[in-house]
Design a protein around this motif. Structure first.
Motif, PDB file in Angstrom:
ATOM      1  N   CYS A 112     -32.731   0.051 -21.833  1.00 12.43           N
ATOM      2  CA  CYS A 112     -33.504  -1.126 -22.253  1.00 12.43           C
ATOM      3  C   CYS A 112     -34.386  -0.795 -23.465  1.00 12.43           C
ATOM      4  O   CYS A 112     -34.518  -1.603 -24.390  1.00 12.43           O
ATOM      5  CB  CYS A 112     -34.379  -1.628 -21.106  1.00 12.43           C
ATOM      6  SG  CYS A 112     -33.485  -2.520 -19.832  1.00 12.43           S
ATOM      7  N   GLN A 114     -33.810   1.445 -25.742  1.00 12.01           N
ATOM      8  CA  GLN A 114     -32.941   1.527 -26.927  1.00 12.01           C
ATOM      9  C   GLN A 114     -32.573   0.135 -27.441  1.00 12.01           C
ATOM     10  O   GLN A 114     -32.630  -0.131 -28.646  1.00 12.01           O
ATOM     11  CB  GLN A 114     -31.659   2.296 -26.581  1.00 12.01           C
ATOM     12  CG  GLN A 114     -31.848   3.777 -26.297  1.00 12.01           C
ATOM     13  CD  GLN A 114     -30.505   4.471 -26.099  1.00 12.01           C
ATOM     14  OE1 GLN A 114     -29.555   4.214 -26.845  1.00 12.01           O
ATOM     15  NE2 GLN A 114     -30.426   5.324 -25.090  1.00 12.01           N
ATOM     16  N   MET A 115     -32.191  -0.733 -26.533  1.00 13.86           N
ATOM     17  CA  MET A 115     -31.764  -2.075 -26.935  1.00 13.86           C
ATOM     18  C   MET A 115     -32.921  -2.900 -27.496  1.00 13.86           C
ATOM     19  O   MET A 115     -32.745  -3.696 -28.417  1.00 13.86           O
ATOM     20  CB  MET A 115     -31.135  -2.803 -25.741  1.00 13.86           C
ATOM     21  CG  MET A 115     -29.845  -2.180 -25.234  1.00 13.86           C
ATOM     22  SD  MET A 115     -28.547  -2.145 -26.499  1.00 13.86           S
ATOM     23  CE  MET A 115     -28.570  -0.392 -26.965  1.00 13.86           C
ATOM     24  N   TYR A 116     -34.107  -2.679 -26.951  1.00 16.83           N
ATOM     25  CA  TYR A 116     -35.284  -3.397 -27.443  1.00 16.83           C
ATOM     26  C   TYR A 116     -35.568  -3.014 -28.898  1.00 16.83           C
ATOM     27  O   TYR A 116     -35.789  -3.882 -29.753  1.00 16.83           O
ATOM     28  CB  TYR A 116     -36.487  -3.065 -26.558  1.00 16.83           C
ATOM     29  CG  TYR A 116     -37.783  -3.722 -26.993  1.00 16.83           C
ATOM     30  CD1 TYR A 116     -38.107  -5.014 -26.582  1.00 16.83           C
ATOM     31  CD2 TYR A 116     -38.695  -3.041 -27.801  1.00 16.83           C
ATOM     32  CE1 TYR A 116     -39.299  -5.612 -26.967  1.00 16.83           C
ATOM     33  CE2 TYR A 116     -39.881  -3.628 -28.194  1.00 16.83           C
ATOM     34  CZ  TYR A 116     -40.182  -4.912 -27.773  1.00 16.83           C
ATOM     35  OH  TYR A 116     -41.365  -5.497 -28.166  1.00 16.83           O
ATOM     36  N   TYR A 117     -35.540  -1.733 -29.172  1.00 15.00           N
ATOM     37  CA  TYR A 117     -35.838  -1.275 -30.529  1.00 15.00           C
ATOM     38  C   TYR A 117     -34.708  -1.578 -31.509  1.00 15.00           C
ATOM     39  O   TYR A 117     -34.901  -1.546 -32.721  1.00 15.00           O
ATOM     40  CB  TYR A 117     -36.155   0.223 -30.511  1.00 15.00           C
ATOM     41  CG  TYR A 117     -37.460   0.531 -29.802  1.00 15.00           C
ATOM     42  CD1 TYR A 117     -38.648  -0.116 -30.155  1.00 15.00           C
ATOM     43  CD2 TYR A 117     -37.506   1.451 -28.749  1.00 15.00           C
ATOM     44  CE1 TYR A 117     -39.835   0.149 -29.495  1.00 15.00           C
ATOM     45  CE2 TYR A 117     -38.696   1.723 -28.089  1.00 15.00           C
ATOM     46  CZ  TYR A 117     -39.858   1.069 -28.467  1.00 15.00           C
ATOM     47  OH  TYR A 117     -41.041   1.334 -27.807  1.00 15.00           O
ATOM     48  N   ARG A 118     -33.530  -1.899 -30.980  1.00 20.69           N
ATOM     49  CA  ARG A 118     -32.429  -2.323 -31.845  1.00 20.69           C
ATOM     50  C   ARG A 118     -32.421  -3.838 -32.052  1.00 20.69           C
ATOM     51  O   ARG A 118     -31.523  -4.374 -32.701  1.00 20.69           O
ATOM     52  CB  ARG A 118     -31.093  -1.898 -31.236  1.00 20.69           C
ATOM     53  CG  ARG A 118     -30.862  -0.395 -31.234  1.00 20.69           C
ATOM     54  CD  ARG A 118     -29.490  -0.066 -30.658  1.00 20.69           C
ATOM     55  NE  ARG A 118     -29.337   1.370 -30.433  1.00 20.69           N
ATOM     56  CZ  ARG A 118     -28.250   1.923 -29.910  1.00 20.69           C
ATOM     57  NH1 ARG A 118     -27.224   1.151 -29.550  1.00 20.69           N
ATOM     58  NH2 ARG A 118     -28.172   3.231 -29.729  1.00 20.69           N
ATOM     59  N   GLY A 119     -33.388  -4.528 -31.456  1.00 23.09           N
ATOM     60  CA  GLY A 119     -33.497  -5.965 -31.656  1.00 23.09           C
ATOM     61  C   GLY A 119     -32.617  -6.797 -30.759  1.00 23.09           C
ATOM     62  O   GLY A 119     -32.396  -7.989 -31.033  1.00 23.09           O
ATOM     63  N   LYS A 120     -32.141  -6.213 -29.659  1.00 21.51           N
ATOM     64  CA  LYS A 120     -31.300  -6.961 -28.732  1.00 21.51           C
ATOM     65  C   LYS A 120     -32.120  -7.739 -27.707  1.00 21.51           C
ATOM     66  O   LYS A 120     -31.606  -8.644 -27.049  1.00 21.51           O
ATOM     67  CB  LYS A 120     -30.343  -6.007 -28.001  1.00 21.51           C
ATOM     68  CG  LYS A 120     -29.356  -5.296 -28.906  1.00 21.51           C
ATOM     69  CD  LYS A 120     -28.335  -6.262 -29.466  1.00 21.51           C
ATOM     70  CE  LYS A 120     -27.263  -5.523 -30.257  1.00 21.51           C
ATOM     71  NZ  LYS A 120     -26.235  -6.466 -30.783  1.00 21.51           N
ATOM     72  N   GLU A 390     -23.620   1.638 -19.702  1.00 22.12           N
ATOM     73  CA  GLU A 390     -22.921   1.366 -20.970  1.00 22.12           C
ATOM     74  C   GLU A 390     -22.088   0.094 -20.854  1.00 22.12           C
ATOM     75  O   GLU A 390     -22.060  -0.742 -21.760  1.00 22.12           O
ATOM     76  CB  GLU A 390     -22.021   2.549 -21.340  1.00 22.12           C
ATOM     77  CG  GLU A 390     -22.755   3.806 -21.791  1.00 22.12           C
ATOM     78  CD  GLU A 390     -23.300   3.700 -23.208  1.00 22.12           C
ATOM     79  OE1 GLU A 390     -22.990   2.698 -23.883  1.00 22.12           O
ATOM     80  OE2 GLU A 390     -24.029   4.622 -23.612  1.00 22.12           O
ATOM     81  N   ASP A 397     -23.697  -7.795 -24.510  1.00 20.21           N
ATOM     82  CA  ASP A 397     -23.559  -8.018 -25.956  1.00 20.21           C
ATOM     83  C   ASP A 397     -22.442  -9.005 -26.274  1.00 20.21           C
ATOM     84  O   ASP A 397     -22.546  -9.803 -27.211  1.00 20.21           O
ATOM     85  CB  ASP A 397     -23.300  -6.688 -26.653  1.00 20.21           C
ATOM     86  CG  ASP A 397     -23.713  -6.699 -28.110  1.00 20.21           C
ATOM     87  OD1 ASP A 397     -24.696  -7.402 -28.446  1.00 20.21           O
ATOM     88  OD2 ASP A 397     -23.066  -6.017 -28.913  1.00 20.21           O
TER      89      ASP A 397
END
Length: 440
Positions: A112, A114-120, A390, A397
């Motif tokens: 989560c 990682q995905m937050y900082y990637r803008g997801k 994963e 996504d």
């Protein structure tokens, strides 16, 4: 009240021993620092276990430096001194199940981030890293029909209750395949199928909902004569909630009606940036249970085995119809309050102290020492969870965003949203009514 005290003194729950060290205005700031230097202040101590009646004769405002394991079962099985199979707290299968659930929670939350900082993901995202022993220790004992009410830190509670990882991740991505069709987001996980009655963004907001769910179970059994309805409810909330009015009102109501509910305080010592020791007149939250006529228990929230033993007793008590229990799990979050929090207020020494007591590492050590699992077996689980998380990300996504018309659903009693206009048509069917919402 004295009669109530004696009636509860016979229960199996162990209560903390009061420390002679009291908290006053002069030493509140240094108490935690002193505790960190004291190897026995935390519940993980191997010192002798003690029994204490729910009502204490002392009125000192103290956080015990001698609070130990809190279950007769833990005491009888001598957790730290006897490794024979007959005295183990868990079987091999149980240990592997606990480990898998805790690793799932940790891996999911790391992803989560990682995905937050990637803008997801958008908005506030509060992670559960470090507190996995509480969710796993309590929720994995429940039946599907039992209910869980959570807070804004709710992802792992949903996972422990059985909500598929792909549904939770999709909800975080705001997709239609999420457990709330993308309309709840990080702080509002809900699943009717799994009886997850919601994450609640405002502190204390979920406790009355949980109390109502527990009342439903009691009503169905006693009024509707559904003899097999022994469902229980767990309400999770933090230390910052425990000075809130709704908390006290619901403790009173639950005790008065002997509702089948367990109030689980996840005391991670910080309410956003406010230290628990600075914000409450008596930091021992478990004491608030006996004040309302229910057992109050203080347990090491970094040890899933101790949490699980306490949870087993509390759940059994609720199913028997003996009423509610308040459990204070002293735990610690390894990240900031949310992913937007730089986490600069907490002392590095304090964070290192609790990081060394990682609940997953502690369970692994116990399983190795008692020949319950091998390194290879746990690595198989680690790989399985990595692949599961994963896959959840890929699924989320690729899932579609909600359609524009869904924005108006589940807002008002009218299933189509916003009622009927003067012309007799549903307002949501008028294209002009929803202008400006296309990019929401």
């Amino acid at each position: 009240m004295a009669a109530s005290a004696s009636s509860f003194a016979a229960n199996k729950f162990l209560q903390p021993i009061n420390s002679t060290r009291s908290i006053d205005n002069n030493n509140k700031k240094t108490l935690l620092g002193n505790q960190l230097k004291d190897s026995s202040f935390f519940l993980g101590s191997a010192k002798k276990l003690y029994m204490k009646k729910p009502f204490s004769s002392q009125n000192s405002k103290s956080r015990s430096n001698g609070v130990f394991a809190v279950s007769e079962v833990v005491k009888d099985k001598k957790l730290n001194t006897d490794s024979s199979l007959s005295n183990l707290l868990i079987t091999k299968d149980e240990g592997l199940e606990l480990y898998e659930d805790m690793v799932l929670g940790r891996a999911f939350e790391d992803m989560c981030a990682q995905m937050y900082y990637r803008g997801k993901m958008f908005g506030f995202v509060h992670l559960y890293n470090g507190q996995e022993a509480v969710s796993t220790g309590f929720i994995r004992l429940l039946k599907k029909e039992d209910s869980v009410v959570s807070t804004y830190r709710d992802h792992v509670h949903a996972l422990s209750k059985g909500v598929p990882a792909r549904q939770v991740m999709s909800e975080l991505f705001g997709k239609t395949t999420g457990c709330c069709r993308g309309q709840g987001g990080s702080m509002h996980m809900f699943s009717k199928e799994h009886n997850v009655l919601g994450g609640f963004a405002f502190i204390g907001e979920g406790i009355p909902v949980a109390t109502g769910a527990a009342f439903t179970s009691k009503y169905r059994r006693e009024v509707m004569k559904e003899a097999d309805c022994d469902h229980v409810t767990m309400a999770f909330f933090g230390d910052g909630t425990c000075n809130n009015g709704q908390f006290f009102e619901c403790l009173n109501m639950a005790a008065l009606w002997k509702l089948p509910i367990i109030f689980v305080v996840e005391n991670n010592l910080w309410a956003i940036g406010m230290s628990h020791l600075r914000s409450t007149s008596d930091p021992e939250i478990w004491k608030k249970g006996p004040a309302f006529g229910m057992p109050g228990v203080h347990v090491d929230g970094m040890d899933v085995l101790k949490v699980r033993e306490v949870a087993k007793e509390a759940v059994a008590r609720a199913r028997r119809g003996d009423g509610p229990t308040l459990v204070e799990c002293e735990t610690y979050r390894f990240r900031g309050h949310s992913l937007a929090d730089p986490d600069e207020l907490r002392d590095p020494a304090e964070k290192n102290h609790y990081a060394a007591r990682d609940p997953i590492s502690a369970l692994k050590k116990y399983m190795f020492e008692n020949n319950l699992a091998s390194e290879a077996e746990l690595k198989v689980i680690d790989k399985k969870i990595d692949e599961l998380v994963e896959e959840a990300v890929e699924f989320a996504d690729e899932s579609p965003h909600p359609v524009r018309s869904q924005l108006l659903e589940n807002v008002f009693a009218d299933p189509k949203g916003f009622g009927i206009g003067p012309d007799g048509r549903y307002r949501c069917e008028d294209p002009k009514f929803t202008e400006g919402t296309a990019h929401v």
